[in-house]
Design an enzyme around this catalytic site. Structure first.
Site, PDB file in Angstrom:
ATOM      1  CG  HIS A 283      53.095  66.089   0.985  1.00 46.50           C
ATOM      2  ND1 HIS A 283      54.271  66.124   0.281  1.00 46.50           N
ATOM      3  CD2 HIS A 283      53.292  65.189   1.983  1.00 46.50           C
ATOM      4  CE1 HIS A 283      55.140  65.312   0.832  1.00 46.50           C
ATOM      5  NE2 HIS A 283      54.570  64.729   1.872  1.00 46.50           N
TER       6      HIS A 283
ATOM      7  CD  GLU B 104      80.531  60.351  10.856  1.00 48.39           C
ATOM      8  OE1 GLU B 104      79.597  61.140  10.581  1.00 48.39           O
ATOM      9  OE2 GLU B 104      81.578  60.708  11.422  1.00 48.39           O
TER      10      GLU B 104
ATOM     11  N   GLY C 266      62.586  56.740   0.541  1.00 50.46           N
ATOM     12  CA  GLY C 266      61.512  57.125   1.460  1.00 50.46           C
ATOM     13  C   GLY C 266      62.141  57.874   2.621  1.00 50.46           C
ATOM     14  N   PRO C 267      63.077  57.248   3.310  1.00 47.18           N
ATOM     15  CG  PRO C 267      63.998  55.616   4.687  1.00 47.18           C
ATOM     16  CD  PRO C 267      63.353  55.811   3.340  1.00 47.18           C
TER      17      PRO C 267
ATOM     18  CG  HIS D  44      84.829  59.834  20.779  1.00 49.73           C
ATOM     19  ND1 HIS D  44      84.230  60.998  21.203  1.00 49.73           N
ATOM     20  CD2 HIS D  44      85.425  60.136  19.594  1.00 49.73           C
ATOM     21  CE1 HIS D  44      84.471  61.961  20.317  1.00 49.73           C
ATOM     22  NE2 HIS D  44      85.197  61.462  19.340  1.00 49.73           N
TER      23      HIS D  44
ATOM     24  CG  HIS E  43      52.800  60.809  -0.210  1.00 48.04           C
ATOM     25  ND1 HIS E  43      52.814  59.530   0.289  1.00 48.04           N
ATOM     26  CD2 HIS E  43      53.112  61.623   0.833  1.00 48.04           C
ATOM     27  CE1 HIS E  43      53.116  59.567   1.588  1.00 48.04           C
ATOM     28  NE2 HIS E  43      53.307  60.813   1.947  1.00 48.04           N
TER      29      HIS E  43
ATOM     30  CG  ASP F 191      61.434  71.952  -0.997  1.00 52.29           C
ATOM     31  OD1 ASP F 191      62.338  72.712  -1.360  1.00 52.29           O
ATOM     32  OD2 ASP F 191      60.288  71.983  -1.488  1.00 52.29           O
TER      33      ASP F 191
END
Lengths: 672, 672
Positions: B271, B420, B128-129, B482, B39, B166
C-alpha cells in the site's frame, strides 16, 4: 379537523401511555414558551416512544443517576433537550426540579439549550452537534461489552439506547458510527430514529431521499419500522431489538413533528421556535391537556415517579452481586469506575523513566510514545487503544493492548477504520461510560476531521487521549495535504484541551503520564515521524513537562537570549544555543511541551522561565499565537504558509527552519 | 506460482489493454522506488481500469488540459498519485515529463506526494484527505448540470469520473457525498471503486464489513460489480453507467492491490511503501516488462499518445459550436469560465452601498449579508448558494438564487442537508469546475465539521465562500455546543484564508465584495445573530474593509488609547470610546474585519492604524492570537473558556464583555 382525529386515534392505542407522554409534551411546550426559545417539535413527536422506553425497558434508577450498570440513554438530537429534561423531572431526578424547567435555557440553570454532560445529572453525554451522540453511544456500547468481558455479565449488562433524527443520519459521522457498530456487532445498541420527514429547511425531501433502513441493513444492522405514536408497536419493536443480540438495532419511528399542535404539527415551523401562546393553548386542547403550565396532575405525577423507581430493585440486586464478589474484584471494579489509577502505575512509570535515563534513545517521538505505552499499559487495564487505520504510523498498538476488538471477542485494540471523527466521538463515549481511558491515533492534520469531537471532549471535561503523529513538515514527501501547519495554534486556541508536543523520549513519557492522570481534560499528543535525540539525560523523578515549559539548557553564564521551542525543534534550538554560546552569547533554551499547562503556573514561575532577555521561538508550524511569548512574529522561526512535498531535511532548509536562521535572528535582535 | 498464473490469465483478457496498463504499473513502481517513498499498490491495482477509462471513455485532450467541456477525472484516493501522473505523462500532457516522474515527491517537482490542483496541469482537484475528492466530484457534477441548463448541452455535456478506495467510503464525508449525489440524481457522475479489500491496517475486515453497493443502492445509485482486471467487463460496466442518466453510478471493481508483485500483491505491504529493488524486479518479470526504469517501449508510447489525442476532434467540434453561438452567449460563457466579473456588478455594488448610506440599518450582520446578496446576486449568475439545512438562520437564500436545485431542475440554491463537510467539499468542486462562485451556510461553530475542506479551499487557492452565522456567545440560548469561542483564532491561523467578521451592514457588503473578487483565496464570513447599529455612515466609495483594518472612530483630539475590535464588538468599542472621551481620554477605535488582509498592508499603514498608544482588543471570542496586536492577553476583553446557555445580553454581562470592562482596563493601562 384531521389532526385531532389523528390525535384521538393515536390516544386510543394506549390511553395510559398517551397521557404519560402528554406530560412530556406539555412540559416541553411550557418550557420553550417560557424561554421564548427552543425546540418543541421533536419532544412532542418522540414523547410516545420515550414514554414506552422509560416505562417498559430502560433500566435506570432516578435516585442513583450514576449507578454503573444502568442502561444508557443518549439523546443524539440534542436540540430536543426538553424531552430529556422532562423525563428527568417526571421520573424524579432530584436535581431536575420544576424550577429548573421554568428556567430552561437561562443562566445558571441545569437546563441548558442542549444537554450537557457533567452539568446535569442524568445526562450521559453532551449532544447537539449532530451525529456525535450516536457515535458516542457506539463508544458506550463498545465499553459495555469490553467491561462485561473483564468483570462478567452479572456486573456489566446494560443496553445503550439512542434517540436520533434525520440530522444525525445526514451527517457523515452518523454513517461512520453505523458502519463501525454494525461491523463490531454491538447487539445491545438500540437506536430509535425519529423519522418525521422534517428538517429545518423543510421536508427532508429537500435534501434527503435515501432508504435509511436499507443503508443500515447494508451495514449489518437489525432494522424495524413502526408507527412512532403506537405504543404497542413501539414496545414490540424494542422487544425485538433486545432479542437480536448479534446486531445493533434501529427502529424507524414514523412520527409527526410537533404532534398535537393543530397548525404546526408536521411542519418545520414546530422545529426550532416556540409554538406561540395561542398555538400552545390549541395544542394542549387538542391533546386533552388542561393543567396549568409546568404542573403535572397528581396521578400522572405518581405514575411517572413510579417509573423512576422501576429500576431500584435491579439496582439493589446488582449491588448485592457486587458485594458477593471477591473483595479484590469489587475493589478493582470500583477503582475502574472511579477512574483512580492503580498502585502498579507509579512503579511502571518510574521504571520506564529510569530506563530512558540509563539508555537514552534517539527515536521519533511517535516511537517514544509507543515505548511509553508499552511500559505503562500493562499496569492500566483501563487503557483501550485504537487508530483510524494508521496503526503502523501512529504506533498505537502495544503488547498489552494487542488483542483486537472484534465481533466475537471484545479486545483492547479497536480498528476504527478510516473514520477519525467517529473514532474521536466513540472515544468520548468510552470516556463517559466509565471504566476506560481511551486513546486513538491518526495524523495531526486529520485532527481537522475529528475537530468537533475534540471540542466536545474539552467541553465535557473528560480525559480522552488523542495520539496525533506526523506533526509537521517533518513528515516529508506526503506533502502539504498531510502536513499540519495551523493545527498546533488551532488546538491551543481551544479551551480545556492539553495540546502536548514533546521534544524527546523523556518528555513523551512525561506527557503520557500527565494525559493518563488528566481525567477532566482531554490530551492531544503531537508526535513526530522523524527521529530526535534524547535531550533530557539528567536523572530526576520530577515530571518537568507538567509545568508546561521549563529550562532545558543553559548555554553560557549569562542569559542574553531565550529560545522557546517545542517538539522536534527543541533539539534544533539546543544546537543553535551551543553555536551562539561559542560566539559568546549566553542562551537559555526553554522547552514548551504544553502551553496550556504553562499558562496555569504561578506568574513568578512563568516570569522566571520566560526571562527578560529577548526571545525567539522555534517551531515547524505556523507562527500564529506565538506572540503570546515573543515580541513579534518576526521572532518566530516557523512557517508562513503551507508545506510542500519533499524529503523532510530539504523542507526544513527550504522553509528556513534551521540553526542558521535562529542564529541570524538572534544576531539581529541582539545588535538592535 | 499462483500469482503469475493469475497475471497471465488476466493478461489474456485484453492483451493490448494489459500492456498499456503495464506502462502505468512500471512507471508507478519506478517513481516510488526512485523517491523511496509513495504508494505503489493502488496504481498497480487500478491500472487496468484506468487504461480502459482513458482509452475508451474519458473525453479529454492532453494538449488542452483546461478545455471547459472535458470530462473530469478525480483521483479521490490521492495517495495513488502515481497512477494519475503516469496517465498524464503517457497521454502527453506537456508539463508531465519523464524528468518530473523521476523527481516524484521531490522539491520543486509537479509530482507531489498527493495530486495538487493548480500545481500540476491535468489535476482537477487536490486529493489525499480521504473522501474529499469524491465529495468534490459531486460538486463538479452539480456544476455541470447547472451550467448545461444555462448554456445548453452543446456547450456543456461532460461526465465526472471518480476513482476511490475503501478509505473514501469509510470516511463519513463519503456517505454525505453519496447521499447528496443520489438525492440530486447526478446521472453523469460515475465512480469506480477500488475494492481491493485492503487498508493500511490490513484486510478491510479489520474495520469494514458493510455491503457497500447495498448502501449505494439505498442512496439512489445505479450499482455494478465486476472484475477490476477484466478490461471487457470494465468497459461494459462504464457503458452501462453512462447509459443510466437518472442516477449516479458506482462500479465496484474487485482488484488485487499491488497487482503483479509476486510477494506483495493482495497485501497491505504494497500500500504505502516502495516494493523494494528486488520485489520491483520480480513484479516487472511477472508482468512481462523488460524496459529500463521510466522508459516506455516506442509502440506503447505511441499508443498512449494517440489516446491523449482521442479527444482533440471532440474539442475542435466543441470550439466550432461555441464559435457558432451568438457573440454575447460566447462572451458570457467565456467570462464565466475565466471567472471575470460582469460589468453590471460594479453598478449593483454601488447602488447597494449608497442605499445603506441613505438609509442606515440596525440589523444582524447575517441579515446584512443577506441584503448584500440580494443586491449583488442579480448581477452575478455565477453565484450558486446553499446551506447545510440552516437556510432560515444563515439567511443564504435570496430572490435571485431562489430556484431550488432538484433532480428535475438544476436551480441556483442547493439544499445540502445536514452535511457541512460534504457541502464545503462540493463547493470546492463547484469552484474548480469553473463557471461558478459557490457560497454555503452553516453555524460558525460547525466550521469544525467542514474544517479540512476549508483547508483544501485555502491550499488549492480557490474562491469558495463560507457563510458562517451565529458567530459568538451572541447566539444566546443554544448554549456552549453552538457558541464558537476558539473558531476565529483557529481560522485566522490557517494560511490563505480570509476570515471576515464585519461590524455592520456596510462592512458586510464590503466583505462580500472582497469575497466575490477573491478568486484565489477562500473567504469565511463570521456573522452575527444579533442586531448591530450601522456605524459606517460617512459616504465613501472606498472599500475600507479591503485594508483589513481601519480607523472607524476618533473620539477626542489625542490618541491616548486604541481600541481594536471586530464584528458585533466594534459598536461596543465605539460606545466605550465615547464614554472614555467624556472622561478626557482620546480614543481611536479600529475595526478589523479581516486580519489576513491587514497583514498584507504596507508596514507604514499598519503602524498608522495600530498607533503607538496602549491598545485594548475587544472580541466576544477566545483571546488566543490577539497578542499579535496587544501587549498581553490581559488587554483583551474576550472569553477565557466556553460559553453558556442564556440570553445573549446576559452572557455578555456574565462573561464581562462590556463597556465597563473596556473602560476599567483602559484606566488600568493608562494609570500604569
Amino acid at each position: 379537523m384531521i389532526l385531532s382525529e389523528t390525535v384521538e386515534a393515536k390516544a386510543k392505542l394506549d390511553p395510559e401511555n398517551f397521557s404519560l407522554a402528554n406530560c412530556i409534551r406539555a412540559l416541553s411546550i411550557d418550557a420553550v414558551e417560557a424561554a421564548n426559545s427552543g425546540h418543541p417539535g421533536a419532544p412532542m413527536g418522540m414523547a410516545d416512544a420515550a414514554t414506552v422506553l422509560f416505562r417498559k425497558h430502560l433500566k435506570f434508577d432516578a435516585s442513583q443517576p450514576d449507578w454503573p450498570d444502568r442502561d444508557r440513554f443518549v439523546l443524539s438530537n440534542g436540540h430536543a433537550s426538553m424531552l430529556l429534561y422532562s423525563l428527568l423531572h417526571l421520573t424524579g431526578y432530584e436535581a431536575m426540579t420544576q424550577e429548573q424547567l421554568r428556567n430552561f435555557r437561562q443562566w445558571g440553570s441545569i437546563t441548558a439549550g442542549h444537554p450537557e454532560y457533567g452539568h446535569t445529572p442524568g445526562v450521559e453525554t453532551t449532544t447537539g452537534p449532530l451525529g456525535q451522540g450516536f457515535a458516542g453511544a457506539v463508544g458506550m456500547a463498545i465499553a459495555e461489552r469490553r467491561l462485561a468481558s473483564e468483570f462478567g455479565d452479572d456486573l456489566v449488562d446494560h443496553h445503550t439506547y439512542v434517540f436520533l433524527g434525520d440530522g444525525c443520519l445526514q451527517e457523515g459521522i452518523g454513517q461512520e458510527a453505523a458502519s463501525l457498530a454494525g461491523h463490531l456487532g454491538l447487539g445491545k445498541l438500540i437506536v430509535l430514529y425519529d423519522d418525521n420527514e422534517i428538517t429545518i429547511d423543510g421536508p427532508t425531501s429537500v435534501s434527503f431521499s435515501e432508504d435509511v433502513l436499507g443503508r443500515f441493513t447494508s451495514c449489518g444492522w437489525h432494522v424495524h419500522r413502526c408507527d412512532g405514536h403506537d405504543p404497542v408497536a413501539i414496545d414490540m419493536a424494542i422487544q425485538a431489538a433486545k432479542a437480536e443480540t448479534d446486531k445493533p438495532s434501529i427502529i424507524s419511528l414514523k412520527t409527526v413533528i410537533g404532534f398535537g399542535s393543530p397548525n404546526k404539527a408536521g411542519s418545520a415551523s414546530s422545529h426550532g421556535s416556540p409554538l406561540g401562546t395561542e398555538e400552545a393553548a390549541l395544542a394542549k386542547t387538542a391533546l386533552g391537556w388542561s393543567a396549568e403550565p409546568f404542573v403535572i396532575p397528581p396521578s400522572l405525577r405518581q405514575q411517572w415517579l413510579d417509573i423512576g423507581k422501576r429500576g431500584s430493585e435491579a439496582r439493589t440486586q446488582w449491588e448485592s452481586r457486587l458485594a458477593c464478589r471477591p473483595e479484590d474484584v469489587a475493589t478493582e471494579f470500583n477503582r475502574r469506575l472511579k477512574a483512580e489509577l492503580p498502585q502498579e502505575y507509579a512503579t511502571a512509570l518510574k521504571l520506564a523513566r529510569h530506563a530512558l535515563f540509563q539508555q537514552p534513545k534517539k527515536i521519533a517521538t511517535r516511537k517514544a510514545s509507543q515505548l511509553a505505552l508499552e511500559a505503562l499499559a500493562p499496569a492500566l487495564p483501563e487503557l483501550i487503544g485504537g487508530s483510524a487505520d494508521l496503526t503502523g504510523s501512529n504506533l498505537t498498538r502495544v503488547n498489552a493492548v494487542d488483542s483486537q476488538y472484534t465481533k466475537e471477542r471484545p479486545g483492547r485494540y479497536i480498528g476504527y477504520g478510516v473514520r477519525e471523527f467517529g473514532m474521536a466521538a466513540a472515544m468520548n463515549g468510552l470516556s463517559v461510560h466509565g471504566g476506560f481511558i481511551p486513546y486513538g491515533g491518526t495524523f495531526l492534520v486529520f485532527s481537522d476531521y475529528a475537530r468537533n469531537a475534540i471540542r466536545l471532549s474539552a467541553l465535557m471535561g473528560i480525559g480522552t487521549i488523542y495520539v496525533m503523529t506526523h506533526d509537521s513538515i517533518g513528515l516529508g514527501e506526503d506533502g502539504p495535504t498531510h502536513q499540519p501547519v495551523e493545527h498546533l495554534a488551532s488546538l491551543r486556541a481551544m479551551p480545556n484541551l492539553h495540546t502536548f508536543r514533546p521534544a524527546d523520549a523523556v518528555e513523551a513519557l512525561e506527557c503520557w503520564d500527565i494525559a493518563i492522570r488528566s481525567r477532566t481534560t482531554p490530551s492531544l499528543m503531537a508526535l513526530s515521524r522523524q527521529d530526535v535525540p534524547q535531550l533530557r539525560t539528567e536523572v530526576t523523578d520530577e515530571n518537568l513537562s507538567a509545568r508546561g515549559a521549563y529550562i532545558i539548557r543553559q548555554c553560557g553564564q549569562h542569559r542574553d537570549l531565550t529560545l522557546l521551542a517545542t517538539g522536534t525543534e527543541v533539539a534544533l534550538a539546543v544546537e543553535a544555543a551551543a553555536a551562539l554560546q561559542a560566539q559568546g552569547v549566553g542562551v537559555t533554551v526553554v522547552s514548551m511541551p504544553c502551553w496550556d499547562l504553562f499558562e496555569q503556573q504561578p506568574k513568578a514561575y512563568r516570569d522566571e522561565i520566560l526571562g527578560k532577555a529577548p526571545r525567539i521561538a522555534v517551531e515547524a508550524a505556523g507562527k500564529f499565537g506565538w506572540t503570546r511569548y515573543v515580541a513579534s512574529e518576526e521572532d518566530v522561526i516557523g512557517m508562513n504558509g503551507f508545506g510542500a512535498s519533499a524529503p523532510a531535511d530539504i523542507l526544513y532548509q527550504k522553509f528556513n527552519i534551521t540553526g542558521e536562521a535562529i542564529i541570524a535572528r538572534a544576531k539581529a535582535l541582539l545588535t538592535n
